[in-house]
Design a protein around this motif. Structure first.
Motif, mmCIF file in Angstrom:
data_model
loop_
_atom_site.group_PDB
_atom_site.id
_atom_site.type_symbol
_atom_site.label_atom_id
_atom_site.label_comp_id
_atom_site.label_asym_id
_atom_site.label_seq_id
_atom_site.Cartn_x
_atom_site.Cartn_y
_atom_site.Cartn_z
ATOM 1 N N LEU A 126 1.062 2.037 -9.524
ATOM 2 C CA LEU A 126 0.414 1.339 -8.571
ATOM 3 C C LEU A 126 1.373 0.374 -7.798
ATOM 4 N N TYR B 298 -3.683 1.870 -0.857
ATOM 5 C CA TYR B 298 -2.717 0.847 -1.603
ATOM 6 C C TYR B 298 -2.722 -0.379 -0.712
ATOM 7 N N ALA C 12 0.692 -1.651 -4.113
ATOM 8 C CA ALA C 12 -0.551 -2.359 -4.491
ATOM 9 C C ALA C 12 0.243 -3.739 -5.103
ATOM 10 N N ARG D 173 3.707 1.913 -5.371
ATOM 11 C CA ARG D 173 3.164 2.710 -4.328
ATOM 12 C C ARG D 173 2.757 1.609 -3.431
#
Length: 190
Positions: free
Chosen positions: A181, A85, A186, A184
């Motif tokens: 995403l 990530y 990104a 997390r």
């Protein structure tokens, strides 16, 4: 967290043509060489037909996306890819895969290097179930790691200072995938 993939919309005709190949090979295995010879199966042709049929059946079911604590894990027929990530860029794309330059292109299972030509990205590594309507992921290329051949993982820089390896994925719900995403770590473009 396992992410569902987009369902391929392969027509009935395409399925019939694809499955016709191993069926025709299996039928040809029982055709005698000279007309008066007894019918003895050509075992090599039968084995190849069985392998092709197994590949058509097995490959699409092996492609999976899983969000782990450290990165996005992508399982495919011949291995697993882990995309961290940290530094990842993600965005939804309306672009579609172009010419396959290396890899596999079965209905429901598209992996390898493809031309892209949309969103400023010229080529991608596809790990997808359909040819369009997916998500682009950019992962920074680590210069300390040993270089991988460009025909397997083509890298296209977005800028001179920070080259990215671009991946094309096709989750069933792209927006939910991008939201997860972003949670997390990104960077997700809207």
């Amino acid at each position: 967290m396992t992410v569902a993939l987009a369902s391929p919309s392969t027509s009935g005709w395409m399925q019939a043509i694809l499955w016709g190949i191993p069926i025709a090979m299996a039928a040809m295995a029982f055709v005698p060489d000279p007309p008066e010879a007894p019918t003895v199966p050509h075992w090599g042709l039968l084995v190849v037909a069985a392998l092709i049929a197994a590949l058509f059946q097995l490959a699409p079911h092996r492609l999976r996306y899983r969000l782990t604590p450290t990165g996005l894990e992508i399982n495919r027929l011949l291995g697993t890819t882990l995309l961290p990530y940290a530094g990842m860029q993600a965005r939804e794309t309306a672009g579609s895969l172009g010419v396959r330059t290396f890899g596999t292109g079965l209905p429901g299972y598209l992996t390898g290097a493809f031309s892209f030509g949309s969103d400023g990205v010229r080529s991608v590594t596809a790990l997808a179930s359909v040819m369009s309507g997916g998500v682009l992921l950019g992962v920074p290329v680590n210069h300390e790691a040993p270089a991988r051949p460009s025909f397997i993982l083509p890298s296209r820089p977005t800028s001179v200072a920070e080259p990215f390896q671009w991946y094309f994925l096709t989750p069933a719900d792209p927006q939910q995938f991008l939201d997860e995403l972003a949670r997390r770590g990104a960077v997700v473009a809207q």
